[in-house]
Scaffold this active site. Structure first.
Site, short mmCIF file in Angstrom:
data_model
loop_
_atom_site.label_atom_id
_atom_site.label_comp_id
_atom_site.label_asym_id
_atom_site.label_seq_id
_atom_site.Cartn_x
_atom_site.Cartn_y
_atom_site.Cartn_z
NE ARG A 178 -0.80 -0.47 4.98
CZ ARG A 178 -1.56 -0.79 6.01
NH1 ARG A 178 -2.85 -1.04 5.83
NH2 ARG A 178 -1.04 -0.88 7.22
NE ARG A 234 2.55 -4.65 7.42
CZ ARG A 234 3.47 -3.76 7.78
NH1 ARG A 234 3.33 -2.50 7.42
NH2 ARG A 234 4.51 -4.13 8.48
CG ASN A 251 10.97 -4.62 6.49
OD1 ASN A 251 12.02 -5.05 6.00
ND2 ASN A 251 10.93 -3.51 7.20
NE ARG A 252 7.52 -6.43 11.81
CZ ARG A 252 7.46 -5.25 11.21
NH1 ARG A 252 8.11 -5.05 10.08
NH2 ARG A 252 6.73 -4.25 11.71
CG HIS A 304 9.58 0.67 4.11
ND1 HIS A 304 8.79 -0.43 4.38
CD2 HIS A 304 10.82 0.17 3.85
CE1 HIS A 304 9.51 -1.54 4.28
NE2 HIS A 304 10.75 -1.19 3.95
CB SER A 305 5.49 5.82 2.67
OG SER A 305 4.33 5.09 2.35
CE1 TYR A 306 1.39 8.13 8.69
CE2 TYR A 306 0.93 6.02 7.67
CZ TYR A 306 0.69 6.95 8.67
OH TYR A 306 -0.23 6.67 9.67
CD GLU A 378 8.73 3.83 7.41
OE1 GLU A 378 7.76 4.11 6.69
OE2 GLU A 378 8.94 2.69 7.86
#
Length: 417
Positions: A178, A234, A251-252, A304-306, A378
């Site tokens: 997302r 996500r 990201n895990r 990444h964001s945000y 981010e």
């Protein structure tokens, strides 16, 4: 004419999503004071369906912090009542999520094809990777480093002037589906490189001496799903037997304190660490490529964001790395460069203390492989739009971020190891 254009673009925007609506949905921000209020958030998350935007899950909420989360329309009143009754300090960050989803496509650039100032579908990005390499054979080459769970090709662009034994910087975008501004940055960065090479001294010098490996979209399956089915998706789209829940948080999924703190072993959780370490085909592809090119890769950057943060290891625990002072000084300088253009304020520091502990991240993994300069951006904003940053902010966001990457590049060249 303009009204017509806007109507057309709004029509297009809605067409991106197959009948998915966010009418009446709101995003709340709650200021958490103490452990008691942390507990209340756990209670709330058990009672209603909460989509945590920041931090990524209820388990990462800490005293003296803020949490942003999305609530379905039919539960908004219940949540508001709960927050008021329990005396939790809160505000409505986004009053009308549906409007934001539509208004995201606010670019007035009229282009049916790929555009750097619009959010591009995967089809357009995929075609673009081939085109940019074909048009700039002396600077860009494209390779495939693996396939996704659903069988899509993971394209990697190598950007730089041909030369032997060049140090390299690895940049990836689109880990979380997302976070659309992220792939937009990777595309912008490649364009900046080819557009200004030979005319702009700094970029020319950097590309003569350094290579960039750019992975425009890491979680392609998830990205496609966020365009076609569910804008707020996500995770990846992998399935495992024994559960109907889909996807792993990429990201895990890395071998850096895998599934310890800030990650979930529940397949339905947004921060699911996966059935095993490196279970995702995407993770494996990235890991294999970096391992194979370890002696040349001197910096790793994941976008990444945000939140407007620049993070460095560790996130997997509160320990400081042996390079902490240098990384902190470098982050400070990068943030200063970034802020110079539009005065966008960034916070920087180690992941665990700056936002929250989260094990299994790619930046920690890269650092532990010996890539000293390992950073997570981010990008914009701080919550007004969250994951729905309008297209009109793509250009400024990317322009300022490029300045930080240029600074990092020059620093790496001056501090080769």
């Amino acid at each position: 004419m303009l009204t017509l254009l806007i109507l057309i673009s709004v029509g297009l925007a809605s067409a991106h999503h197959s009948g998915e609506h966010f009418e009446g949905e709101k995003v709340f921000r709650v200021s958490i004071q103490d452990e008691k209020q942390v507990h209340l958030m756990h209670v709330l998350a058990n009672q209603v369906e909460v989509d945590f935007w920041k931090p990524d899950s209820v388990s990462q909420i800490r005293p003296e912090s803020k949490t942003d989360f999305r609530v379905k329309a039919h539960q908004v009143d219940e949540v508001e009542h709960f927050l008021e009754e329990k005396g939790l300090t809160h505000e409505v960050l986004i009053h009308d999520l549906n409007k934001l989803v539509t208004n995201q496509f606010d670019s007035l650039i009229r282009s049916s094809g790929h555009s750097y100032e619009k959010y591009n579908s995967w089809e357009k990005i995929e075609a673009w990777t081939g085109q940019i390499a074909a048009e700039n054979p002396k600077l860009v080459s494209r390779s495939v480093i693996g396939t996704t769970f659903e069988g899509r090709s993971l394209y990697l662009l190598k950007v730089g002037k041909a030369g032997s034994n060049k140090p390299a910087i690895f940049i990836d975008c689109g880990f979380h589906a997302r976070e659309w501004i992220s792939p937009a940055f990777c595309q912008w960065f490649v364009r900046e490189a080819v557009r200004t090479y030979g005319t702009e001294i700094q970029i020319t010098n950097i590309l003569d001496k350094l290579d960039f490996y750019v992975l425009p979209v890491f979680n392609i399956d998830g990205y496609v799903y966020s365009w076609t089915k569910s804008r707020m998706w996500r995770k990846t789209r992998s399935t495992i037997s024994g559960t109907s829940c889909v996807g792993t948080d990429p990201n895990r999924n890395f071998d850096a304190g895998w599934c310890e703190i800030g990650a979930s072993s529940s397949p339905c959780a947004e921060t699911y660490c996966g059935p095993t370490v490196e279970s995702e085909k995407e993770t494996k592809a990235l890991v294999n490529f970096i391992r194979k090119n370890l002696n040349s890769i001197k910096a790793y950057v994941t976008i990444h964001s945000y939140s407007q943060l620049l993070l460095f290891p560790y996130s997997k625990n509160y320990a400081l790395t042996k390079d902490h002072v240098e990384l902190n000084n470098l982050a400070k300088a990068m943030v200063k460069e970034l802020e110079a253009l539009y005065n966008t304020k960034y916070t920087y520091g180690p992941g665990a203390t700056t936002i929250y502990p989260a094990a299994g991240g790619s930046d920690d993994w890269a650092y532990d492989q010996g890539i000293k300069y390992s950073f997570t951006f981010e990008l914009r904003d701080t919550g007004r739009y969250g994951f729905l940053l309008p297209e009109s902010q793509i250009r400024p966001t990317c322009e300022e971020t490029v300045l930080a990457i240029k600074y990092l590049s020059n620093y790496v060249l001056e501090h080769l190891y």
